[in-house]
Write a protein that holds these residues in place. Structure first.
Motif, PDB file in Angstrom:
ATOM      1  N   GLY A  64       1.521  -0.814  -0.208  1.00  0.00           N
ATOM      2  CA  GLY A  64      -0.399  -0.313  -0.017  1.00  0.00           C
ATOM      3  C   GLY A  64       0.890   1.178   0.596  1.00  0.00           C
ATOM      4  O   GLY A  64       2.104   0.691   0.482  1.00  0.00           O
ATOM      5  N   MET A  65       0.252   2.337  -0.470  1.00  0.00           N
ATOM      6  CA  MET A  65       1.017   3.376  -0.132  1.00  0.00           C
ATOM      7  C   MET A  65       0.705   3.917   0.852  1.00  0.00           C
ATOM      8  O   MET A  65       0.843   5.301   1.048  1.00  0.00           O
TER       9      MET A  65
ATOM     10  N   LEU B  89      -3.345  -4.202  -5.503  1.00  0.00           N
ATOM     11  CA  LEU B  89      -2.874  -3.038  -5.088  1.00  0.00           C
ATOM     12  C   LEU B  89      -3.776  -2.882  -4.116  1.00  0.00           C
ATOM     13  O   LEU B  89      -4.462  -2.533  -4.184  1.00  0.00           O
ATOM     14  N   PRO B  90      -3.531  -2.309  -2.513  1.00  0.00           N
ATOM     15  CA  PRO B  90      -4.146  -1.864  -1.754  1.00  0.00           C
ATOM     16  C   PRO B  90      -4.707  -1.020  -2.250  1.00  0.00           C
ATOM     17  O   PRO B  90      -6.138  -0.750  -1.538  1.00  0.00           O
ATOM     18  N   THR B  91      -3.476   0.093  -1.929  1.00  0.00           N
ATOM     19  CA  THR B  91      -4.212   1.772  -1.989  1.00  0.00           C
ATOM     20  C   THR B  91      -5.365   1.650  -3.236  1.00  0.00           C
ATOM     21  O   THR B  91      -6.433   2.684  -2.240  1.00  0.00           O
ATOM     22  N   TYR B  92      -5.317   0.842  -4.314  1.00  0.00           N
ATOM     23  CA  TYR B  92      -6.133   1.567  -5.686  1.00  0.00           C
ATOM     24  C   TYR B  92      -7.495   0.734  -5.285  1.00  0.00           C
ATOM     25  O   TYR B  92      -8.459   0.330  -5.692  1.00  0.00           O
ATOM     26  N   GLY B  93      -7.491  -0.315  -3.938  1.00  0.00           N
ATOM     27  CA  GLY B  93      -8.242  -1.660  -4.383  1.00  0.00           C
ATOM     28  C   GLY B  93      -8.656  -2.124  -5.322  1.00  0.00           C
ATOM     29  O   GLY B  93      -9.705  -2.930  -5.730  1.00  0.00           O
ATOM     30  N   ASN B  94      -8.050  -1.693  -6.514  1.00  0.00           N
ATOM     31  CA  ASN B  94      -7.934  -2.850  -7.712  1.00  0.00           C
ATOM     32  C   ASN B  94      -6.729  -3.346  -8.190  1.00  0.00           C
ATOM     33  O   ASN B  94      -5.788  -3.005  -7.666  1.00  0.00           O
ATOM     34  N   THR B  95      -6.763  -4.384  -9.525  1.00  0.00           N
ATOM     35  CA  THR B  95      -5.287  -4.822  -9.492  1.00  0.00           C
ATOM     36  C   THR B  95      -4.345  -3.379 -10.721  1.00  0.00           C
ATOM     37  O   THR B  95      -5.628  -2.563 -10.783  1.00  0.00           O
TER      38      THR B  95
END
Length: 303
Positions: A130-131, A195-201
């Motif tokens: 995550g960022m 990627l957890p930060t974007y909640g998407n692939t």
């Protein structure tokens, strides 16, 4: 000063979102921790945490205290640590946020000899895709590609410019034609990274002759770690987009085949980044210099 009693305990619970994990991290009994938090709430006259049978979360007042007091308390701790380090042997404990690839390929090869040289310096590394706001989360430093480091951070290069590679196994290409343009990837089975930060692939990024493309691919499997993406590619589950350095030994051995190489640009290399307040620590300065990339570094020249 009595009003500060319990502040460290509250910040730990608020960040961990769990009394159990916070008690383990603080090395204290959970009932004692709960009593300490309640005593702090009583002194302040406000409720700081919402407690349910399944979760713990800050109230509005608790969130404000977390955001305002958390970074300031970390600054005080950093200064106190600096005072302790003003002795003959450099000493200190530092927390670094990084992804597993950078830990294995970049940090650890340099950290291992450094820590042997300075036994009083301790390093805790957390794998994090995550960022993460390192200041708010209590980290001393993080590792990211240079292009995404916040402007208010000090950034120290760890590698030269690097790039990713689109790869697949020979068995995959026996049944599927090699793509010649990034757009053709939508017709292939691809191994995704979430990627957890974007909640998407992650959308694969390409560039050629000034043309930039981001391709959202699809496939049978999705992972949240890059090493698992590599393993799935080796097992023939589709195409993968992984760091070139990670792919190199498998390409050389013939276990993987590379495509779209002319579409994979070089990006600004990986950097260690940290807040300006961290400069005051002698031990941290030694750590930074040990990790800093220099053009002659053999360990990171191929990154």
């Amino acid at each position: 000063m009595a009003e500060l009693d319990g502040l460290t305990e509250f910040l730990t619970v608020a960040r961990e979102r769990s009394f159990t994990r916070a008690a383990a991290k603080l090395g204290m009994a959970q009932p004692t921790l709960s009593q300490t938090i309640r005593a702090l709430e009583d002194r302040l006259g406000v409720r700081l945490l919402i407690r349910t049978t399944r979760s713990v979360s800050p109230t509005e007042a608790g969130q404000r205290l977390l955001q305002v007091a958390g970074p300031r308390l970390e600054e005080i701790r950093a200064e106190l640590a600096t005072m302790r380090e003003l002795r003959e042997k450099p000493a200190g404990s530092f927390r670094i946020s990084a992804i597993d690839f950078t830990v294995d390929y970049i940090l650890w090869p340099k950290l291992a000899p450094f820590l042997q040289k300075y036994p009083d310096i301790k390093v805790e590394i957390t794998i994090d895709y995550g960022m993460t706001d390192i200041a708010a989360s209590g980290y001393d430093a993080g590792v990211r590609l240079g292009g995404v480091v916040a402007k208010d951070m000090i950034a120290v290069p760890l590698t030269p410019d690097s790039r990713f590679a689109v790869v697949g196994s020979p068995t995959y290409f026996e049944c599927n034609p090699a793509p010649t343009t990034p757009q053709e990837l939508t017709g292939h089975r691809c191994i995704n990274l979430r990627l957890p930060t974007y909640g998407n692939t992650y959308a694969w990024e390409f560039e050629k002759d000034g043309q930039e493309l981001r391709v959202r691919v699809d496939g049978q499997v999705v992972f949240n770690g890059i090493f698992q993406v590599l393993n799935a590619a080796l097992d023939g589950f589709g195409l993968a987009f992984i760091p070139e350095t990670m792919a190199a030994p498998h390409l050389e051995a013939g276990r993987l085949r590379r495509v779209l190489e002319d579409w994979c640009p070089y990006w600004e290399g990986y950097h260690l980044y940290y807040p300006t307040r961290r400069q005051s620590s002698p031990a941290f300065a030694l750590l930074v210099e040990a990790l800093r990339y220099r053009g002659s570094d053999k360990a990171t020249q191929s990154l």
